[in-house]
Design a protein around this motif. Structure first.
Motif, short mmCIF file in Angstrom:
data_model
loop_
_atom_site.label_atom_id
_atom_site.label_comp_id
_atom_site.label_asym_id
_atom_site.label_seq_id
_atom_site.Cartn_x
_atom_site.Cartn_y
_atom_site.Cartn_z
N LEU A 55 0.84 -1.20 0.00
CA LEU A 55 0.00 0.00 0.00
C LEU A 55 0.87 1.25 0.00
CD1 LEU A 55 -2.87 1.19 0.28
CD2 LEU A 55 -2.60 0.99 2.75
N THR A 91 -2.37 -5.10 -2.58
CA THR A 91 -2.19 -3.83 -1.85
C THR A 91 -1.40 -2.83 -2.68
OG1 THR A 91 -0.23 -4.71 -0.70
CG2 THR A 91 -2.36 -4.92 0.41
N THR A 135 0.08 4.50 7.14
CA THR A 135 -0.42 3.12 7.02
C THR A 135 0.32 2.15 7.92
OG1 THR A 135 1.08 2.62 5.16
CG2 THR A 135 -1.10 3.52 4.61
N LEU A 193 -1.77 0.05 10.36
CA LEU A 193 -2.66 -1.05 9.97
C LEU A 193 -2.20 -2.40 10.52
CD1 LEU A 193 -3.52 0.00 6.29
CD2 LEU A 193 -4.92 0.26 8.36
#
Length: 262
Positions: free
Chosen positions: A72, A152, A176, A179
């Motif tokens: 991501l 991702t 992020t 997460l």
């Protein structure tokens, strides 16, 4: 299809050459998971109810899942950098498939991720971690990890193309890191408060981490009683999350690339 593959291959080659000329970034991406493994494995492991060796069996698959989820951040940064430096615009003017550029970027990320997992696995083996289910289980685990990383990376690519600047993408990508903390990557979710446990178990990283532990035959591969469906059926849950993310974000990223900024 042949045009897509050839154009995507050209972009993949360009991304790998770009990575080769930025060795500092490659070293960082390879050493950070190892550093976290040593820190969590020997510092946190001594403070948990799990014995140190059992926690390391739990931790290595979790760190591999967290590494997969970092697609991501990597996808976001790569896409934003190319978009805001004019590289994406130059690609858009060429007679090439519109999906070839994001495909090449995410495929290159997949290659570098496969390489970056090697030091983590080797250090894990040195710390006593083992893949208890043999080669078939290990291959299945790495297959799920790479599929999830690919998914991702497409999410990150879409968000990077939406970003207003490289700095904004970097700030969002850096956020992020939370997460994996809200998942079962580092700690079991059974002891969390009800609402937080539910959120953690519906986090795709939890399904991936649990699936990888199960396929490796490590501690934490069995879900606790009352676990959410993706964690109770982790292999199916991990595959389903990956497929859903790909189905949503491959066309979204491709459309966004074709439209350009703005």
């Amino acid at each position: 299809m042949s045009t897509l593959l050839s154009d995507g291959g050209a972009v993949l080659t360009r991304q790998l050459q770009k990575a080769r000329h930025a060795p500092g970034l490659l070293i960082l991406t390879q050493t950070m998971p190892v550093t976290m493994l040593l820190f969590f494995g020997y510092v946190f492991g001594s403070a948990l109810a799990m014995p140190g060796s059992e926690y390391r069996q739990f931790l290595v698959p979790g760190l591999l899942a967290a590494t997969a989820a970092n697609g991501l951040m990597a996808g976001m940064f790569t896409a934003a950098q190319d978009a805001h430096r004019g590289v994406t615009d130059r690609f858009r003017t060429l007679p090439m498939s519109r999906s070839a550029v994001p495909l090449g970027q995410t495929a290159a990320d997949l290659v570098t991720t496969g390489v970056s997992m090697v030091p983590l696995v080797l250090v894990g083996l040195a710390m006593g971690w083992r893949a208890e289910n043999g080669l078939p289980g290990a291959l299945g685990a790495f297959g799920i990890l790479l599929l999830f990383r690919f998914a991702t990376a497409w999410v990150g690519t879409y968000l990077g193309l939406l970003s207003k600047s490289e700095e904004a993408a970097g700030q969002l990508g850096g956020a992020t890191f939370i997460l994996p903390l809200l998942s079962s990557a580092y700690l079991p979710t059974a002891g969390l408060p009800g609402w937080l446990r539910t959120a953690a178990e519906w986090n795709p990283i939890s399904a991936v981490a649990t699936a990888v532990r199960r396929l490796f035959g490590n501690a934490g591969g069995e879900a606790a009683a009352g676990a959410a469906w993706p964690v109770a059926h982790p292999v199916a849950g991990a595959l389903l999350w990956s497929v859903v993310l790909l189905a949503l974000f491959v066309p979204a990223a491709t459309r966004r690339f074709a439209r350009g900024l703005g």
